[in-house]
Motif scaffolding. Sequence first.
Motif, PDB file in Angstrom:
ATOM      1  N   GLY A 189      -2.160  10.501  -7.643  1.00 16.47           N
ATOM      2  CA  GLY A 189      -2.267   9.355  -6.666  1.00 16.47           C
ATOM      3  C   GLY A 189      -1.277   9.841  -5.466  1.00 16.47           C
ATOM      4  O   GLY A 189      -1.120   9.059  -4.592  1.00 16.47           O
ATOM      5  N   THR A 190      -0.721  11.111  -5.704  1.00 20.35           N
ATOM      6  CA  THR A 190       0.319  11.412  -4.598  1.00 20.35           C
ATOM      7  C   THR A 190      -0.482  11.472  -3.188  1.00 20.35           C
ATOM      8  O   THR A 190       0.245  11.298  -2.157  1.00 20.35           O
ATOM      9  CB  THR A 190       0.979  12.615  -5.146  1.00 20.35           C
ATOM     10  OG1 THR A 190       1.788  12.639  -6.172  1.00 20.35           O
ATOM     11  CG2 THR A 190       2.080  13.022  -4.014  1.00 20.35           C
ATOM     12  N   LEU A 191      -1.669  12.071  -3.328  1.00 23.66           N
ATOM     13  CA  LEU A 191      -2.109  12.474  -2.157  1.00 23.66           C
ATOM     14  C   LEU A 191      -2.420  11.045  -1.121  1.00 23.66           C
ATOM     15  O   LEU A 191      -2.399  11.138   0.016  1.00 23.66           O
ATOM     16  CB  LEU A 191      -3.500  12.916  -2.337  1.00 23.66           C
ATOM     17  CG  LEU A 191      -4.472  13.506  -1.057  1.00 23.66           C
ATOM     18  CD1 LEU A 191      -3.795  14.224  -0.184  1.00 23.66           C
ATOM     19  CD2 LEU A 191      -5.867  14.000  -1.553  1.00 23.66           C
ATOM     20  N   GLU A 192      -2.794   9.674  -1.908  1.00 24.55           N
ATOM     21  CA  GLU A 192      -2.946   8.652  -1.195  1.00 24.55           C
ATOM     22  C   GLU A 192      -1.590   8.174  -0.469  1.00 24.55           C
ATOM     23  O   GLU A 192      -1.650   7.808   0.607  1.00 24.55           O
ATOM     24  CB  GLU A 192      -3.516   7.525  -2.179  1.00 24.55           C
ATOM     25  CG  GLU A 192      -4.708   7.794  -2.738  1.00 24.55           C
ATOM     26  CD  GLU A 192      -5.112   6.844  -3.597  1.00 24.55           C
ATOM     27  OE1 GLU A 192      -4.206   5.821  -3.882  1.00 24.55           O
ATOM     28  OE2 GLU A 192      -6.187   6.840  -4.500  1.00 24.55           O
ATOM     29  N   GLN A 193      -0.602   8.391  -1.137  1.00 19.48           N
ATOM     30  CA  GLN A 193       0.888   8.326  -0.514  1.00 19.48           C
ATOM     31  C   GLN A 193       1.062   9.253   0.655  1.00 19.48           C
ATOM     32  O   GLN A 193       1.675   8.641   1.600  1.00 19.48           O
ATOM     33  CB  GLN A 193       2.067   8.290  -1.478  1.00 19.48           C
ATOM     34  CG  GLN A 193       1.850   7.316  -2.695  1.00 19.48           C
ATOM     35  CD  GLN A 193       1.681   5.996  -2.404  1.00 19.48           C
ATOM     36  OE1 GLN A 193       2.590   5.474  -1.450  1.00 19.48           O
ATOM     37  NE2 GLN A 193       0.886   5.354  -2.842  1.00 19.48           N
ATOM     38  N   MET A 194       0.608  10.425   0.794  1.00 16.42           N
ATOM     39  CA  MET A 194       0.844  11.288   1.762  1.00 16.42           C
ATOM     40  C   MET A 194      -0.111  10.779   2.863  1.00 16.42           C
ATOM     41  O   MET A 194       0.317  10.914   4.246  1.00 16.42           O
ATOM     42  CB  MET A 194       0.388  12.853   1.410  1.00 16.42           C
ATOM     43  CG  MET A 194       1.337  13.391   0.398  1.00 16.42           C
ATOM     44  SD  MET A 194       0.738  14.992  -0.201  1.00 16.42           S
ATOM     45  CE  MET A 194       1.987  15.517  -1.426  1.00 16.42           C
ATOM     46  N   LEU A 195      -1.375  10.345   2.547  1.00 13.51           N
ATOM     47  CA  LEU A 195      -2.087   9.923   3.572  1.00 13.51           C
ATOM     48  C   LEU A 195      -1.517   8.608   4.450  1.00 13.51           C
ATOM     49  O   LEU A 195      -1.731   8.250   5.670  1.00 13.51           O
ATOM     50  CB  LEU A 195      -3.559   9.417   3.305  1.00 13.51           C
ATOM     51  CG  LEU A 195      -4.237  10.572   2.410  1.00 13.51           C
ATOM     52  CD1 LEU A 195      -5.590  10.156   1.995  1.00 13.51           C
ATOM     53  CD2 LEU A 195      -4.778  11.701   3.748  1.00 13.51           C
ATOM     54  N   LEU A 196      -0.678   7.839   3.696  1.00 11.43           N
ATOM     55  CA  LEU A 196      -0.144   6.529   4.345  1.00 11.43           C
ATOM     56  C   LEU A 196       1.208   6.973   4.849  1.00 11.43           C
ATOM     57  O   LEU A 196       1.944   6.042   5.409  1.00 11.43           O
ATOM     58  CB  LEU A 196       0.151   5.459   3.110  1.00 11.43           C
ATOM     59  CG  LEU A 196      -0.980   4.894   2.438  1.00 11.43           C
ATOM     60  CD1 LEU A 196      -0.653   4.065   1.453  1.00 11.43           C
ATOM     61  CD2 LEU A 196      -2.122   4.254   3.505  1.00 11.43           C
ATOM     62  N   SER A 197       1.649   8.013   4.735  1.00 11.30           N
ATOM     63  CA  SER A 197       3.025   8.311   5.413  1.00 11.30           C
ATOM     64  C   SER A 197       3.059   8.503   7.009  1.00 11.30           C
ATOM     65  O   SER A 197       1.853   8.677   7.642  1.00 11.30           O
ATOM     66  CB  SER A 197       3.183   9.887   5.191  1.00 11.30           C
ATOM     67  OG  SER A 197       4.407  10.299   5.715  1.00 11.30           O
ATOM     68  N   PRO A 198       4.041   7.842   7.501  1.00 14.88           N
ATOM     69  CA  PRO A 198       4.057   7.850   8.926  1.00 14.88           C
ATOM     70  C   PRO A 198       3.886   9.043   9.836  1.00 14.88           C
ATOM     71  O   PRO A 198       3.883   9.134  10.871  1.00 14.88           O
ATOM     72  CB  PRO A 198       5.299   6.756   9.111  1.00 14.88           C
ATOM     73  CG  PRO A 198       6.120   7.364   8.144  1.00 14.88           C
ATOM     74  CD  PRO A 198       5.230   7.356   6.978  1.00 14.88           C
ATOM     75  N   ASP A 199       4.440  10.178   8.842  1.00 12.86           N
ATOM     76  CA  ASP A 199       4.437  11.440   9.452  1.00 12.86           C
ATOM     77  C   ASP A 199       3.171  12.188   9.570  1.00 12.86           C
ATOM     78  O   ASP A 199       2.181  11.705   8.650  1.00 12.86           O
ATOM     79  CB  ASP A 199       5.559  12.512   8.922  1.00 12.86           C
ATOM     80  CG  ASP A 199       6.803  11.876   8.997  1.00 12.86           C
ATOM     81  OD1 ASP A 199       7.280  11.957   9.879  1.00 12.86           O
ATOM     82  OD2 ASP A 199       7.525  11.857   7.875  1.00 12.86           O
ATOM     83  N   PRO A 200       2.836  12.958  10.457  1.00 14.03           N
ATOM     84  CA  PRO A 200       1.361  13.654  10.458  1.00 14.03           C
ATOM     85  C   PRO A 200       1.239  14.288   9.163  1.00 14.03           C
ATOM     86  O   PRO A 200       1.961  14.882   8.634  1.00 14.03           O
ATOM     87  CB  PRO A 200       1.726  14.616  11.757  1.00 14.03           C
ATOM     88  CG  PRO A 200       2.769  14.072  12.530  1.00 14.03           C
ATOM     89  CD  PRO A 200       3.593  13.474  11.764  1.00 14.03           C
TER      90      PRO A 200
END
Length: 222
Positions: free
Chosen positions: A79-90
Amino acid sequence: MASTFWAVLLRDLLLARRRQAEVLTPLFFFVMATSLFPLGIGPEAALLRTMAPGILWVTALLASLLSLGRLFDQDWADGTLEQMLLSPDPLAVIVSAKVLAHWLMSGLPLVLISPMLALQFGLPADAGATLALSLALGTPVLSLVGAIGAALTLGLRGAGVLVALLVLPLCMPVLIFGAGAVGTWAGPQGSSANLSLLGGLLIGAMALCPWAAAAALRLAAE
């Protein structure tokens, strides 16, 4: 963005340290595959030196492909990828950090050990240095292009095979220029032209591949 980049890079390096078997597999493959060719071809020095650039670069390419299929798999599974997609950074910044960590664990060891393996083929020290330089320029391109293939095949069965089928045709220019740099090091024109082309490919891949891989990850997440 810089803090995010370094945080992702250090995280991936730490995880790779805990999975040393996966990290060492490409290196062992590179060493064993290149060591078998002199035994099979025979002791003829001229033939070994002629075939060395292609053999060393093909085995390095195949070794780099071994770990590409796992570039995003763990993040997808936990599930880390989902958090990366929600990151404010590109997302491209995060992808760049993951690609750099992948290259440090799988590409850099190949660069460092390649001059010693070149001695098996009778290549002099200058040719070994050229081989290491060409791999230093070419293997990051393999990781960057491979990130696109890994993102496109994320979550699919047989992703490792699919990544190889997608990436291999795109890596042919890297293979040609990398082997050409080693093959022409003693020629009148030297290897500067091939190395310059590899550098151009690296710059282009650094500019385009993280964004393409990020777009592919968003599609996979949907």
